[in-house]
Enzyme design. Sequence first.
Site, PDB file in Angstrom:
ATOM      1  N   LYS A   1       0.805  -1.223   0.000  1.00  9.87           N
ATOM      2  CA  LYS A   1       0.000   0.000   0.000  1.00  9.87           C
ATOM      3  C   LYS A   1       0.841   1.278   0.000  1.00  9.87           C
ATOM      4  O   LYS A   1       0.450   2.299  -0.583  1.00  9.87           O
ATOM      5  CB  LYS A   1      -0.940   0.007   1.214  1.00  9.87           C
ATOM      6  CG  LYS A   1      -2.023  -1.059   1.188  1.00  9.87           C
ATOM      7  CD  LYS A   1      -3.032  -0.793   0.083  1.00  9.87           C
ATOM      8  CE  LYS A   1      -4.212  -1.743   0.159  1.00  9.87           C
ATOM      9  NZ  LYS A   1      -5.207  -1.498  -0.914  1.00  9.87           N
TER      10      LYS A   1
ATOM     11  N   GLU B   1      -9.700   5.653   3.074  1.00 12.00           N
ATOM     12  CA  GLU B   1     -10.528   4.561   3.579  1.00 12.00           C
ATOM     13  C   GLU B   1      -9.621   3.358   3.779  1.00 12.00           C
ATOM     14  O   GLU B   1      -8.573   3.243   3.145  1.00 12.00           O
ATOM     15  CB  GLU B   1     -11.657   4.225   2.601  1.00 12.00           C
ATOM     16  CG  GLU B   1     -11.299   3.253   1.494  1.00 12.00           C
ATOM     17  CD  GLU B   1     -10.256   3.756   0.506  1.00 12.00           C
ATOM     18  OE1 GLU B   1      -9.472   2.924  -0.007  1.00 12.00           O
ATOM     19  OE2 GLU B   1     -10.224   4.968   0.234  1.00 12.00           O
TER      20      GLU B   1
ATOM     21  N   SER C   1       1.798  -9.677  -0.800  1.00 11.57           N
ATOM     22  CA  SER C   1       1.390  -8.269  -0.732  1.00 11.57           C
ATOM     23  C   SER C   1       1.493  -7.653   0.649  1.00 11.57           C
ATOM     24  O   SER C   1       1.574  -6.434   0.778  1.00 11.57           O
ATOM     25  CB  SER C   1      -0.042  -8.114  -1.250  1.00 11.57           C
ATOM     26  OG  SER C   1      -0.924  -8.974  -0.541  1.00 11.57           O
TER      27      SER C   1
END
Length: 405
Positions: free
Chosen positions: A98, A120, A387
């Site tokens: 991210k 969010e 990830s």
Amino acid sequence: MNQITTDLLATTPDAAGRFGDYGGRYVSETLIAALDELDSLYNRLSQDPDFQREFDEDLAHYVGRPSPLYEARRWSEKLGGARIFFKREDLNHTGAHKVNNTVGQALLAKHMGKQRIIAETGAGQHGVASATIAARLGMECHVFMGEEDVYRQSLNVYRMKLLGAEVVPVTSGTRTLKDAMNEAMRDWVTNVDDTFYIIGTVAGPAPYPRLVRDFQSVIGREARAQSLAMTGKLPDALVACVGGGSNAIGLFYPFLSDEGVAMYGVEAGGDGLATGRHAAPLSAGTPGVLHGNKTYLMQDDDGQILHTHSVSAGLDYPGVGPEHAWLKDMGRVEYVAADDQETLAAFHEVTRTEGIMPALETAHALAYTARLAPTMGRDQIIVVNLSGRGDKDINTVARLDGIEL
């Protein structure tokens, strides 16, 4: 499988922000000017060597890129078949992919003179990454998070608060990621003049799907070069989990024109597709409009969004990025689902075999890899996008194992 040419990749999305029939902008007039401004700025800065240099330097010196490509030898031997490599996004600063995107979008916010950030989050990793970058740049940060996810991801909630962010619990709807995004969009409409919305995935109104994809494509560019250097060839298959789809498109995008590289996006199968308790719109959904873009959704015959279920908060979303919808229809990527049971089994197996604890989101990709690898030859290679790391999921896994920490 259809080959996607370099020319088609260069012109997708089109000027209206569409990937074939998907994408676009379905938002209130209040946001059109802000989206036009962001689109214009990104078009200019994406071609600016100074901006690219600033982004690359932040990725190298703050995030810690390049992330390694690691061969999971013990797990590969245990499964039989293909050699399995992990693209170690879990080793990035903040613990997931991210941060690649939040670094890029925060730089855009800085260039626009915006000092208030909203975001969010579901699993909390995007919220942590946004709060981290906001702290570094001295920006105000508000993170919207469904009340159910606040409970599931209490560790990340506290991390965000330590970083100075305000975490706003959302009590409407299913109290998960969809509802958090609803509230973030409402806040943005109200405070559009001084607020930059860092969307965490390749969904939302144009130009977000494109710019998030571009910021995350560093994953695939690195994996491509690393695979060639380590094995002398491109991977035979790529595997990544898909919620909104940013980690998957980040890995897939630089390989899309390589016809010999198969790609698998793994959705959250929950209790099983037949039960209806899942979060797999590409596997069992239909096209519709949500959160400013047209894509595949979990919806009923009247277009009402259905409740979702997944053991992982980050995949518990009823939609998906529009580029994934286009790639599904093109036949370039095969989208499959892994259920909660096999996901938890993969979480434990990889933790014990490789000494690497994956996020529950990532464990969906690993669960499908456990099915795929034995069907392939030992001379073939799978790259799995690891990830995120699983620290955030310890409480969830412990509860499911009947342990209260």
